[in-house]
Write a protein that holds these residues in place. Structure first.
Motif, PDB file in Angstrom:
ATOM      1  N   LEU A 131       0.830  -1.204   0.000  1.00  0.00           N
ATOM      2  CA  LEU A 131       0.000   0.000   0.000  1.00  0.00           C
ATOM      3  C   LEU A 131       0.867   1.258   0.000  1.00  0.00           C
ATOM      4  CD1 LEU A 131      -2.700  -1.128   2.576  1.00  0.00           C
ATOM      5  CD2 LEU A 131      -3.036  -0.799   0.114  1.00  0.00           C
ATOM      6  N   ALA A 132       1.967   1.225   0.728  1.00  0.00           N
ATOM      7  CA  ALA A 132       2.873   2.370   0.756  1.00  0.00           C
ATOM      8  C   ALA A 132       3.468   2.608  -0.629  1.00  0.00           C
ATOM      9  CB  ALA A 132       3.992   2.144   1.784  1.00  0.00           C
ATOM     10  N   ASP A 133       3.803   1.535  -1.318  1.00  0.00           N
ATOM     11  CA  ASP A 133       4.334   1.666  -2.671  1.00  0.00           C
ATOM     12  C   ASP A 133       3.283   2.263  -3.607  1.00  0.00           C
ATOM     13  OD1 ASP A 133       6.643   0.966  -4.522  1.00  0.00           O
ATOM     14  OD2 ASP A 133       5.014  -0.091  -5.542  1.00  0.00           O
ATOM     15  N   ILE A 216       0.072   9.223   4.521  1.00  0.00           N
ATOM     16  CA  ILE A 216       1.030   8.447   5.311  1.00  0.00           C
ATOM     17  C   ILE A 216       0.498   8.237   6.724  1.00  0.00           C
ATOM     18  CG2 ILE A 216       3.393   8.351   6.190  1.00  0.00           C
ATOM     19  CD1 ILE A 216       3.047   8.123   3.105  1.00  0.00           C
ATOM     20  N   TYR A 217      -0.054   9.298   7.304  1.00  0.00           N
ATOM     21  CA  TYR A 217      -0.642   9.164   8.642  1.00  0.00           C
ATOM     22  C   TYR A 217      -1.773   8.136   8.623  1.00  0.00           C
ATOM     23  CZ  TYR A 217      -2.965  10.183  13.034  1.00  0.00           C
ATOM     24  OH  TYR A 217      -3.532  10.056  14.278  1.00  0.00           O
ATOM     25  N   ALA A 264      10.368  -3.037  15.568  1.00  0.00           N
ATOM     26  CA  ALA A 264      10.585  -2.327  14.302  1.00  0.00           C
ATOM     27  C   ALA A 264       9.255  -1.909  13.668  1.00  0.00           C
ATOM     28  CB  ALA A 264      11.379  -3.201  13.329  1.00  0.00           C
ATOM     29  N   LEU A 265       8.266  -2.802  13.693  1.00  0.00           N
ATOM     30  CA  LEU A 265       6.961  -2.477  13.120  1.00  0.00           C
ATOM     31  C   LEU A 265       6.248  -1.419  13.959  1.00  0.00           C
ATOM     32  CD1 LEU A 265       5.572  -5.956  11.963  1.00  0.00           C
ATOM     33  CD2 LEU A 265       6.843  -4.248  10.654  1.00  0.00           C
ATOM     34  N   SER A 266       6.380  -1.515  15.272  1.00  0.00           N
ATOM     35  CA  SER A 266       5.776  -0.537  16.164  1.00  0.00           C
ATOM     36  C   SER A 266       6.352   0.850  15.902  1.00  0.00           C
ATOM     37  CB  SER A 266       6.013  -0.938  17.623  1.00  0.00           C
ATOM     38  OG  SER A 266       5.322  -0.085  18.508  1.00  0.00           O
ATOM     39  N   GLN A 267       7.655   0.919  15.690  1.00  0.00           N
ATOM     40  CA  GLN A 267       8.307   2.201  15.425  1.00  0.00           C
ATOM     41  C   GLN A 267       7.874   2.780  14.082  1.00  0.00           C
ATOM     42  OE1 GLN A 267      12.423   0.998  15.881  1.00  0.00           O
ATOM     43  NE2 GLN A 267      12.471   1.624  18.042  1.00  0.00           N
ATOM     44  N   ILE A 268       7.674   1.917  13.089  1.00  0.00           N
ATOM     45  CA  ILE A 268       7.188   2.382  11.785  1.00  0.00           C
ATOM     46  C   ILE A 268       5.824   3.039  11.924  1.00  0.00           C
ATOM     47  CG2 ILE A 268       6.327   1.600   9.530  1.00  0.00           C
ATOM     48  CD1 ILE A 268       8.597  -0.481   9.561  1.00  0.00           C
ATOM     49  N   VAL A 269       4.937   2.383  12.683  1.00  0.00           N
ATOM     50  CA  VAL A 269       3.596   2.929  12.909  1.00  0.00           C
ATOM     51  C   VAL A 269       3.669   4.299  13.571  1.00  0.00           C
ATOM     52  CG1 VAL A 269       1.475   2.658  14.246  1.00  0.00           C
ATOM     53  CG2 VAL A 269       2.426   0.708  13.038  1.00  0.00           C
ATOM     54  N   MET A 270       4.445   4.405  14.624  1.00  0.00           N
ATOM     55  CA  MET A 270       4.484   5.651  15.381  1.00  0.00           C
ATOM     56  C   MET A 270       5.113   6.787  14.584  1.00  0.00           C
ATOM     57  SD  MET A 270       2.794   4.693  17.891  1.00  0.00           S
ATOM     58  CE  MET A 270       2.849   6.134  18.961  1.00  0.00           C
ATOM     59  N   SER A 274       3.116  10.401  13.270  1.00  0.00           N
ATOM     60  CA  SER A 274       3.619  11.592  13.959  1.00  0.00           C
ATOM     61  C   SER A 274       2.640  12.748  13.797  1.00  0.00           C
ATOM     62  CB  SER A 274       4.977  12.004  13.385  1.00  0.00           C
ATOM     63  OG  SER A 274       5.957  11.023  13.636  1.00  0.00           O
ATOM     64  N   LYS A 275       2.470  13.530  14.851  1.00  0.00           N
ATOM     65  CA  LYS A 275       1.565  14.682  14.782  1.00  0.00           C
ATOM     66  C   LYS A 275       2.056  15.701  13.759  1.00  0.00           C
ATOM     67  CE  LYS A 275      -1.096  13.136  18.052  1.00  0.00           C
ATOM     68  NZ  LYS A 275      -2.409  12.542  17.696  1.00  0.00           N
ATOM     69  N   ARG A 276       3.360  15.871  13.688  1.00  0.00           N
ATOM     70  CA  ARG A 276       3.939  16.848  12.754  1.00  0.00           C
ATOM     71  C   ARG A 276       4.249  16.158  11.430  1.00  0.00           C
ATOM     72  NH1 ARG A 276       8.737  19.514  16.144  1.00  0.00           N
ATOM     73  NH2 ARG A 276       9.135  20.429  14.078  1.00  0.00           N
ATOM     74  N   PRO A 277       3.661  16.626  10.340  1.00  0.00           N
ATOM     75  CA  PRO A 277       3.848  15.969   9.032  1.00  0.00           C
ATOM     76  C   PRO A 277       5.307  15.806   8.627  1.00  0.00           C
ATOM     77  CG  PRO A 277       2.081  17.573   8.915  1.00  0.00           C
ATOM     78  CD  PRO A 277       2.722  17.751  10.264  1.00  0.00           C
ATOM     79  N   GLU A 278       6.155  16.769   8.970  1.00  0.00           N
ATOM     80  CA  GLU A 278       7.550  16.706   8.546  1.00  0.00           C
ATOM     81  C   GLU A 278       8.319  15.575   9.220  1.00  0.00           C
ATOM     82  OE1 GLU A 278       7.370  19.848  11.878  1.00  0.00           O
ATOM     83  OE2 GLU A 278       6.148  19.215  10.147  1.00  0.00           O
ATOM     84  N   LYS A 279       7.774  15.017  10.302  1.00  0.00           N
ATOM     85  CA  LYS A 279       8.437  13.910  10.985  1.00  0.00           C
ATOM     86  C   LYS A 279       8.001  12.540  10.463  1.00  0.00           C
ATOM     87  CE  LYS A 279       9.768  16.191  15.229  1.00  0.00           C
ATOM     88  NZ  LYS A 279      11.222  16.076  14.967  1.00  0.00           N
ATOM     89  N   ARG A 280       7.007  12.522   9.578  1.00  0.00           N
ATOM     90  CA  ARG A 280       6.562  11.263   8.978  1.00  0.00           C
ATOM     91  C   ARG A 280       7.478  10.882   7.824  1.00  0.00           C
ATOM     92  NH1 ARG A 280       0.618  13.768   8.327  1.00  0.00           N
ATOM     93  NH2 ARG A 280       0.351  14.323  10.538  1.00  0.00           N
ATOM     94  N   TYR A 281       7.259   9.676   7.312  1.00  0.00           N
ATOM     95  CA  TYR A 281       7.974   9.259   6.106  1.00  0.00           C
ATOM     96  C   TYR A 281       7.589  10.198   4.971  1.00  0.00           C
ATOM     97  CZ  TYR A 281       8.919   5.017   8.745  1.00  0.00           C
ATOM     98  OH  TYR A 281       9.333   4.128   9.710  1.00  0.00           O
ATOM     99  N   GLN A 282       8.575  10.590   4.194  1.00  0.00           N
ATOM    100  CA  GLN A 282       8.334  11.556   3.112  1.00  0.00           C
ATOM    101  C   GLN A 282       8.253  10.859   1.764  1.00  0.00           C
ATOM    102  OE1 GLN A 282       7.895  14.881   4.145  1.00  0.00           O
ATOM    103  NE2 GLN A 282       8.003  13.826   6.137  1.00  0.00           N
TER     104      GLN A 282
END
Length: 282
Positions: A131-133, A216-217, A264-270, A274-282
């Motif tokens: 889905l991310a792809d 992404i969120y 690792a999966l838990s960290q990907i989710v969090m 992220s509340k701030r968009p710039e901290k999410r995967y870009q």
């Protein structure tokens, strides 16, 4: 309109027999605003799914949903990806507006979850990666879905997910009934927030403009539910409180709820959530 392509009784008979060049075989599903039919493309000789409006809609409702149909066709029609539903055609004929798309056999992810289906972590990782792809491909083509949720993810054979329902997607050629609001966080019909609250990003929840990072969120929220078996936020007193939770509170990490979930999966989710968009995967 989001209807499963394989949930109606076999005996359901179509009320129309043909739209454009496509012949209608039987009804697959029906909702408040229209129906989905199994059809046949005689030129290419393949089965197709056909979405149409309900004849009982008012003129205002028809205009609203016609805009969403056009937007879905224009947004998804730009895309060709194995994990995004393929749009074949869209038109209006004899008072009937329709979209023709690939016929998917399977079930919406939301219905699988309602039935108690649980996915092991490795399968969740595989589904979310695909889905991310798909979303990365859409974003590179200037399409932002804006309503990623289990009901808009259709699972076909071998746990292959398909992103469906681009009716409120933002794309370069989208249509809005309100000039100047095409890229803003509003629905086509009124000033309600755009999206589905449980999977809505903080920027959507607070009525701010969104970009690709809102998807992404939402995908992170879907991953959270697949791993944990519940939504990230569950408010009991209405959508306003839920939106406040989404905007300002952080949910417990998946591994804190279910220790068996890989860190690792838990960290990907969090990070995705992220509340701030710039901290999410870009």
């Amino acid at each position: 309109m989001n209807l499963s392509h394989a949930t109606a009784p076999e005996a359901a008979l179509p009320t129309i027999v043909r739209v454009g060049r496509f012949y209608i075989t039987r009804e697959l599903g029906r909702g408040a605003i229209g129906a989905v039919y199994l059809g046949h493309d005689p030129v290419i000789d393949r089965p197709v799914a056909i979405k149409t409006f309900s004849s009982s809609l008012s003129a205002a409702e028809k205009k609203q949903y016609e805009s969403q149909f056009i937007n879905e066709a224009r947004a998804a029609g730009r895309l060709s990806h194995p994990n995004i539903v393929t749009i074949y055609d869209a038109s209006s004929e004899g008072g009937t507006t329709y979209i023709v798309m690939e016929y998917l056999q399977g079930q919406e992810l939301s219905k699988l979850l309602e039935q108690g289906k649980r996915f092991p972590p490795d399968e969740v990782a595989s589904i979310i990666w695909k889905l991310a792809d798909a979303l990365d491909y859409a974003h590179k083509n200037d399409v932002v879905h804006r309503d990623i949720k289990p009901a808009n993810i259709f699972m076909v054979a071998d746990s292959q997910p398909k992103v469906v329902d681009f009716g409120i997607a933002r794309s370069p050629n989208r249509v809005s009934e309100k000039p100047g609001y095409g890229d803003q966080p509003y629905t086509l019909s009124d000033n309600n927030l755009l999206g589905t609250p449980n999977y809505m990003s903080p920027e959507q929840a607070t009525g701010r403009a969104v970009d690709s990072r809102t998807d992404i969120y939402s995908l992170g929220a879907v991953m959270y539910e697949l791993l944990v078996g519940r939504k990230p936020f569950c408010a009991q007193s209405g959508s306003e409180t839920l939106l406040e939770m989404i905007a300002y509170k952080a949910p417990p990490a998946p591994h804190e709820i279910t220790p068996e979930i890989p860190m690792a999966l838990s960290q990907i989710v969090m990070r995705a959530m992220s509340k701030r968009p710039e901290k999410r995967y870009q």
